[in-house]
Design a protein around this motif. Structure first.
Motif, PDB file in Angstrom:
ATOM      1  N   UNK A 118       0.822  -1.208   0.000  1.00 27.11           N
ATOM      2  CA  UNK A 118       0.000   0.000   0.000  1.00 27.11           C
ATOM      3  C   UNK A 118       0.853   1.254   0.000  1.00 27.11           C
ATOM      4  N   UNK A 119       0.421   2.242  -0.785  1.00 33.31           N
ATOM      5  CA  UNK A 119       1.102   3.526  -0.803  1.00 33.31           C
ATOM      6  C   UNK A 119       2.298   3.590  -1.721  1.00 33.31           C
ATOM      7  N   UNK A 120       2.578   2.502  -2.479  1.00 28.73           N
ATOM      8  CA  UNK A 120       3.744   2.515  -3.360  1.00 28.73           C
ATOM      9  C   UNK A 120       3.297   2.269  -4.789  1.00 28.73           C
ATOM     10  N   UNK A 137     -11.377   2.561  -3.541  1.00 27.72           N
ATOM     11  CA  UNK A 137     -11.341   2.158  -2.139  1.00 27.72           C
ATOM     12  C   UNK A 137     -10.573   3.192  -1.336  1.00 27.72           C
ATOM     13  N   UNK A 138     -10.887   3.270  -0.066  1.00 27.86           N
ATOM     14  CA  UNK A 138     -10.195   4.173   0.855  1.00 27.86           C
ATOM     15  C   UNK A 138      -9.343   3.326   1.783  1.00 27.86           C
ATOM     16  N   UNK A 139      -8.033   3.553   1.745  1.00 24.72           N
ATOM     17  CA  UNK A 139      -7.088   2.753   2.518  1.00 24.72           C
ATOM     18  C   UNK A 139      -6.126   3.682   3.263  1.00 24.72           C
ATOM     19  N   UNK A 140      -6.585   4.304   4.347  1.00 26.08           N
ATOM     20  CA  UNK A 140      -5.761   5.307   5.030  1.00 26.08           C
ATOM     21  C   UNK A 140      -4.717   4.664   5.927  1.00 26.08           C
ATOM     22  N   UNK A 141      -3.816   5.516   6.454  1.00 23.93           N
ATOM     23  CA  UNK A 141      -2.917   5.025   7.481  1.00 23.93           C
ATOM     24  C   UNK A 141      -3.718   4.850   8.771  1.00 23.93           C
TER      25      UNK A 141
END
Length: 234
Positions: free
Chosen positions: A72-74, A171-175
Motif C-alpha cells: 500500500x502507498x507505493x 477504495x479508501x485505505x488510510x494510514x
C-alpha cells in the motif's frame, strides 16, 4: 453530498449487523447524489483553492492493497501519457477525489472529518469482479451462511441502484492514524465507492469485523450496540 433514501439498503444494513462466536460485523451501504449544494460548494472551492489547480488536474492514487507484489502507498513509474518514465499508478481528477472525500464526510459525520485526506489514501480497483470476490471472501469467512443467504440480494440491490458494470470503483485505505476502523480489535475492514459518472451518484459500501472482547469506540456501530442491549432485555 445528499443521502438518497433506499428501503432496500436499509434492510440489507440491518442484515449486515452480524454477531458470530468470535466476531461482530458492522456493515453499511448508502447511496449519495454527487450534485453539490450549499456547504458542498463552499468546501469544493476551498478544496481547489491552491493556485493553478483545476477540477480536471490529475492526482496519483495508490495501487489496490490486494494487488499482488505491491505494498500500500507505493507505485512504479510510467507517465500518464504512456511514456516510459512516469507514474504507472492510476490517477483521479480533483473533482472525483472531492466526491470521494465528501462521501466519507457525509457517511461518518460528525465523528470524523476527512477534509485533509490525500489522493494516495485512495485506490482504483482493477475490476468489479475483484471487488465482489474480496467482499464475498471477507464476509463468507467471518459470517458464513448468514452472509451467503443474503449475498444475491445485496449485490442485486447495489446493481439496481448504481449499475455496477458502468462504475469506476475506488477504495479508501488510510494510514492507521486516519482510519475510522483503526481501533484495537478490528479484524478487517473495507471502504468501497461505486461511482457512476453518468448518474452522478456514488454507492458507498463500508464494513468491518471486530473482536467482541474489545469495547466499541466508533459512533458508526452505536446503533447496533443499542439494538443488542435492547434484545438482551427480553
Amino acid at each position: 453530498m445528499k443521502l438518497l433514501e433506499s428501503t432496500r439498503f436499509e434492510a440489507i444494513n440491518s442484515a449486515l449487523s452480524i454477531k458470530t462466536g468470535d466476531s461482530k460485523i458492522f456493515g453499511r451501504i448508502e447511496s449519495y447524489s454527487c450534485k453539490m449544494a450549499g456547504n458542498d460548494k463552499q468546501l469544493y472551492k476551498r478544496f481547489n483553492s491552491e493556485q493553478g489547480v483545476t477540477p480536471h488536474d490529475l492526482q496519483a492514487l495508490s495501487p489496490p492493497q490486494t494487488a499482488l507484489g505491491l505494498s500500500p502507498g507505493r507505485c512504479q513509474y510510467r507517465s500518464i501519457s504512456g511514456d516510459e518514465d512516469g507514474p504507472l499508478c492510476d490517477t483521479i481528477s480533483r473533482k472525483t477525489l472531492f466526491y470521494l472525500i465528501a462521501t466519507l464526510n457525509a457517511a461518518f459525520h460528525p465523528d470524523y472529518d476527512f477534509s485533509d485526506a490525500k489522493s494516495h489514501e485512495f485506490s482504483k480497483e482493477p475490476s468489479l469482479q475483484w471487488v465482489m470476490n474480496t467482499v464475498d471472501s471477507n464476509l463468507s469467512a467471518t459470517a458464513g451462511e448468514q452472509y451467503r443467504a443474503m449475498r444475491a440480494q445485496l449485490w442485486a440491490a447495489v446493481d439496481d441502484e448504481i449499475s455496477m458494470n458502468d462504475c469506476d470503483i475506488y477504495s479508501y485505505n488510510p494510514d492507521l492514524a486516519s482510519d475510522p476502523f483503526g481501533e484495537d480489535g478490528c479484524l478487517w475492514s473495507f471502504n468501497y465507492f461505486f461511482y457512476n459518472k453518468k448518474m452522478k451518484r456514488i454507492v458507498f459500501f463500508t464494513c468491518r469485523a471486530i473482536n467482541p472482547i474489545y469495547p466499541l469506540e466508533s459512533g458508526f456501530s452505536s446503533d447496533f450496540a443499542m439494538d443488542e442491549d435492547e434484545d438482551e432485555t427480553y
